[in-house]
Design a protein around this motif. Structure first.
Motif, short mmCIF file in Angstrom:
data_model
loop_
_atom_site.label_atom_id
_atom_site.label_comp_id
_atom_site.label_asym_id
_atom_site.label_seq_id
_atom_site.Cartn_x
_atom_site.Cartn_y
_atom_site.Cartn_z
N ARG A 265 29.19 49.22 48.09
CA ARG A 265 29.07 47.45 47.96
C ARG A 265 30.05 46.47 47.57
N GLU A 266 30.06 45.76 48.18
CA GLU A 266 31.25 44.57 47.86
C GLU A 266 32.38 44.32 46.68
N PRO A 267 33.36 44.25 46.87
CA PRO A 267 34.06 43.92 45.38
C PRO A 267 33.07 42.69 44.32
N VAL A 268 33.66 42.78 43.61
CA VAL A 268 33.00 41.98 42.43
C VAL A 268 34.18 41.56 41.92
N THR A 269 34.24 39.78 41.92
CA THR A 269 35.32 39.21 41.38
C THR A 269 34.97 38.31 40.72
N ALA B 44 32.70 39.94 28.35
CA ALA B 44 33.81 41.46 27.71
C ALA B 44 32.65 42.36 29.17
N VAL B 45 34.53 42.94 29.35
CA VAL B 45 34.39 44.52 29.77
C VAL B 45 34.78 45.50 29.56
N GLY C 134 44.37 48.90 36.84
CA GLY C 134 45.38 47.75 36.67
C GLY C 134 44.23 47.12 35.64
N VAL C 135 45.17 46.43 34.20
CA VAL C 135 44.64 45.61 33.13
C VAL C 135 45.49 44.78 33.17
N ALA C 136 45.52 43.13 33.32
CA ALA C 136 46.61 42.35 33.07
C ALA C 136 45.65 40.64 32.93
N TRP C 137 47.03 40.72 31.90
CA TRP C 137 46.51 39.12 31.20
C TRP C 137 47.14 38.39 32.18
N ASP C 138 45.97 36.97 31.81
CA ASP C 138 46.91 36.19 32.40
C ASP C 138 46.84 34.47 31.42
N GLU C 139 48.10 34.45 30.60
CA GLU C 139 48.42 33.91 30.06
C GLU C 139 47.59 31.92 30.22
N ALA C 140 47.77 31.85 31.30
CA ALA C 140 47.20 30.39 31.86
C ALA C 140 45.88 29.59 32.03
N ALA C 141 44.75 31.00 31.77
CA ALA C 141 43.95 31.18 31.77
C ALA C 141 42.63 31.73 30.60
N ARG C 142 43.80 32.92 29.58
CA ARG C 142 43.54 33.03 28.76
C ARG C 142 42.42 34.37 29.67
N ARG C 143 42.40 34.89 30.29
CA ARG C 143 42.35 36.15 30.64
C ARG C 143 42.83 37.24 31.22
N TRP C 144 41.65 38.24 30.91
CA TRP C 144 42.35 39.69 31.61
C TRP C 144 41.48 39.84 32.96
N ILE C 145 42.56 40.23 33.44
CA ILE C 145 42.02 40.46 35.32
C ILE C 145 42.01 41.75 35.43
N VAL C 146 40.68 42.33 35.62
CA VAL C 146 40.69 43.78 35.69
C VAL C 146 40.23 44.54 37.15
N SER C 147 41.21 45.37 37.56
CA SER C 147 41.80 45.71 39.02
C SER C 147 41.16 46.82 39.08
N THR C 148 40.04 46.64 40.13
CA THR C 148 39.63 48.76 40.43
C THR C 148 40.22 48.87 41.72
N ASN C 149 39.62 50.43 42.07
CA ASN C 149 39.82 51.20 43.35
C ASN C 149 38.29 50.40 44.17
N ARG C 150 38.44 49.87 44.04
CA ARG C 150 36.77 48.84 44.59
C ARG C 150 37.22 47.73 45.08
N ASP D 42 37.75 45.36 43.15
CA ASP D 42 37.46 44.24 42.59
C ASP D 42 38.22 43.59 41.94
N ALA D 43 38.20 42.54 41.36
CA ALA D 43 39.07 41.85 40.60
C ALA D 43 38.40 41.26 39.24
N ILE D 44 37.97 41.21 38.34
CA ILE D 44 36.74 40.92 37.60
C ILE D 44 37.46 40.19 36.30
N ARG D 45 37.16 39.39 36.17
CA ARG D 45 37.81 38.21 35.18
C ARG D 45 37.11 38.07 33.63
N ALA D 46 38.26 38.56 32.80
CA ALA D 46 37.30 39.15 31.57
C ALA D 46 38.00 38.48 30.15
N ARG D 47 36.69 37.59 29.71
CA ARG D 47 37.75 36.96 28.75
C ARG D 47 37.87 38.56 27.40
#
Length: 596
Positions: A55-59, A64-65, A164-180, A182-187
């Motif tokens: 599959r292609e990477p998911v952004t 909720a993740v 990795g899971v990293a908090w984006d304070e400006a957007a108030r979203r989590w960025i969930v990264s994967t080995n595929r 992916d860079a999924i933005r999660a509330r």
């Protein structure tokens, strides 16, 4: 302690337990195990995937993740759905749902908690297990049934590992990264990785030198052994096999290995407590008679009893709850004799009585007295996870099966050709590690990734001097993050019950936040400090019990430090913990939580 004509000397038993513990104490505690990385990374390979997903990477962005596709992740998804939250993505590194039941397909794999209380959401899905103790195949298939029933499959990302899971304070979203990629933005993010998630290897000298075939039980190689999780290991007839570990996994696998291998060596450091299993098919008439609400009532009844509480009726009535019935017998005896009772003494006497029966069962089953003596457990029942099996002990009566008891010392070393124990080398074709999963290592190591919160601080750094949480689930500095684990939470033998309580609690908070259109939900410093202090206070009585236990993952391999204590479960038991959560939600003021 007073001997009430019980047939044993409590003082002598106490001393025997302590001496057996002392044999097994090691200065390196949890550090005795090797991480499956580098030259050992191949032990983590997935042998069950038949066709890799391309599959292609998911952004995308999701409300909720949920990380983890086992019962924790499935319960989180189900309870979020029930709370009206539909935009959910589950991420699971396995090729299917199931979590530990995806990985653990070893021969004989089955739940050791009654399936009518162990399997979650039975009434919601309309499912009834085939047997009192479901096998791995049925549990894995049921996991998929839950995912389909709650429409969790559609957006799920399988064969995908979070990096990795990293908090984006400006957007108030989590960025969930994967080995595929992916860079999924999660509330919101729910981490349901599972406490028994990352397999471990023993740090035995020479472990990398063995030139025969080897694998961990959580990655069973049926290409080598033949057969299925139901047994029939037809490729082992000309093989000499060794297995290191005698915990719950080995107890289920050893009978199948013993029946199939040319010769089986079972290397033992500490014997397990083996009680009667008495599995049977589900009674269809009984199943048809059940009334709405039966499942939760049965789960709560079981949890009360195995947590040391009292219930008028024992609905499950198995080896897990039997100790409570023993306690009742002893209490009556003592009441008649002395007219009073010391609760701590009664509990210890009940445990002694139960374990005397466990040891007597070994004598009944094992023909060789020396082998029988080596298979007897000398510790309180709940120092280690009790096991239940009707064929394990009998397996040691086979001429082709040898118990290699190490008198608490463990295996000395591994060579190119086999295993050295008690000064003797045992040459093997195949070496199997039934050595369990990482428990006492750092949370990030067990999860396989770290979480970066506000101000760039990681969860690993936050917890370096000890865990700090509110109710084990939320952490200051890590907004919109919910953690499912046993850390500062309510431990119960029936872990899916605890996961369901955590799922309901987190879904309640998330639904409230979304209703308020809040972009940040976070534990306050005061809230997590107060809860952490309460957890530590609750452990004072429990600590003495654990310190006297033989080493194992329940007590940090015999090393209980103040740091380790902060990662423990709530000491007053899961029924008390669940009441705290119920009362907290009922109060409606979200004490200890900030929302804005």
């Amino acid at each position: 302690m007073t001997d009430l004509n019980l047939g044993f000397d409590p003082a002598a038993l106490k001393q025997r337990y302590l001496s057996e513990r002392d044999k097994r104490l090691r200065a390196d505690a949890n550090e005795q195990y090797v991480e499956m990385a580098g030259k050992f990374a191949h032990f983590l390979s997935d042998p069950y995937v038949e066709r890799p997903i391309e599959r292609e990477p998911v952004t995308d962005e999701r409300d909720a993740v949920v990380i983890g596709g086992g019962f924790g992740g499935l319960l989180a998804g189900a309870r979020l759905r029930k709370a009206g939250i539909d935009d959910i993505c589950l991420i699971e590194k396995g090729g299917e749902f199931g979590g530990t039941w995806y990985w653990n397909r070893y021969p004989g794999a089955a739940c050791d908690i009654e399936s009518y209380v162990y399997l979650p959401l039975l009434e919601e899905t309309g499912f009834m297990p085939e047997r009192k103790y479901s096998g791995a195949d049925e549990i894995r298939a049921y996991s998929q049934r839950i995912a389909d029933h709650f429409d969790l499959t559609r957006r799920a990302l399988l064969q995908t590992e979070v990096t990795g899971v990293a908090w984006d304070e400006a957007a108030r979203r989590w960025i969930v990264s994967t080995n595929r990629g992916d860079a999924i933005r999660a509330r919101f993010v729910i981490m349901a990785n599972g406490p028994l998630h990352r397999p471990k290897l023993p740090g035995i000298p020479g472990i990398e030198e063995f030139e025969g075939h080897t694998f961990h039980t959580s990655r069973w190689d049926y290409g080598y052994t033949g057969g299925t999780s139901k047994g029939g290991l037809d490729k082992l007839g000309d093989k000499v096999v060794g297995i290191i570990g005698t915990g719950a996994t080995a107890v289920q696998a050893v009978p199948h290995l013993g029946a199939a291998a040319k010769q089986l060596y079972v290397f033992q450091r500490t014997p397990s407590s083996i009680d009667v299993r008495n599995d049977r098919l589900t009674d269809k008439q009984w199943a048809a008679s059940l009334q709405p609400g039966w499942h939760r009532h049965r789960m709560e009844n079981f949890n009360t009893l195995v947590s040391g509480g009292w219930a008028e009726e024992d609905l499950v009535a198995d080896g897990w709850t039997e100790i409570i019935r023993n306690l009742g017998v002893i209490a009556r005896m003592k009441a008649v004799k002395e007219g009073a009772a010391d609760p701590d003494e009664l509990v210890q006497l009940a445990d002694f009585k139960k374990m005397e029966a466990i040891r007597a069962r070994v004598d009944e089953k094992i023909a060789n007295p020396a082998v029988a003596e080596a298979l007897k457990p000398w510790y309180n029942q709940f120092c280690k996870r009790p096991c239940f099996h009707d064929e394990y002990l009998d397996t040691f009566n086979r001429d082709s099966v040898t118990l290699v008891d190490t008198n608490g010392k463990g295996v000395e070393r591994i060579t190119r050709e086999g295993v050295v124990a008690n000064g003797q080398e045992y040459k093997l074709d195949c070496l199997i590690f039934a050595t369990g999963f990482e428990v006492g290592t750092s949370y990030a190591r067990r999860a396989g990734y770290d979480v970066t919160g506000r101000d760039g601080r990681t969860l690993e750094q936050k917890w370096q001097s000890g865990a700090r949480t509110l109710h084990g689930m939320t952490v200051n500095g890590f907004p919109n993050l919910f953690i499912f684990s046993v850390i500062q939470s309510g431990f119960t033998a029936n872990y899916p019950h605890s996961l369901d309580e955590q799922a309901c609690h987190s879904a309640h908070i998330i639904a409230e936040a979304m209703g308020r259109q809040a972009t940040r939900v976070e534990a306050t410093v005061e809230g997590e400090e107060a809860w952490t202090a309460e957890v530590l206070d609750s452990l004072l009585d429990r600590r003495k019990f654990l310190e006297e236990c033989t080493p194992g993952y329940y007590n940090g391999e015999g090393k209980i430090s103040p740091l380790a204590a902060s990662f423990a479960s709530y000491g007053k038991g899961s029924p008390a913990f669940f009441r705290i959560l119920d009362e907290w939600r009922a109060a409606g003021d979200f004490q200890g939580i900030e929302m804005d």
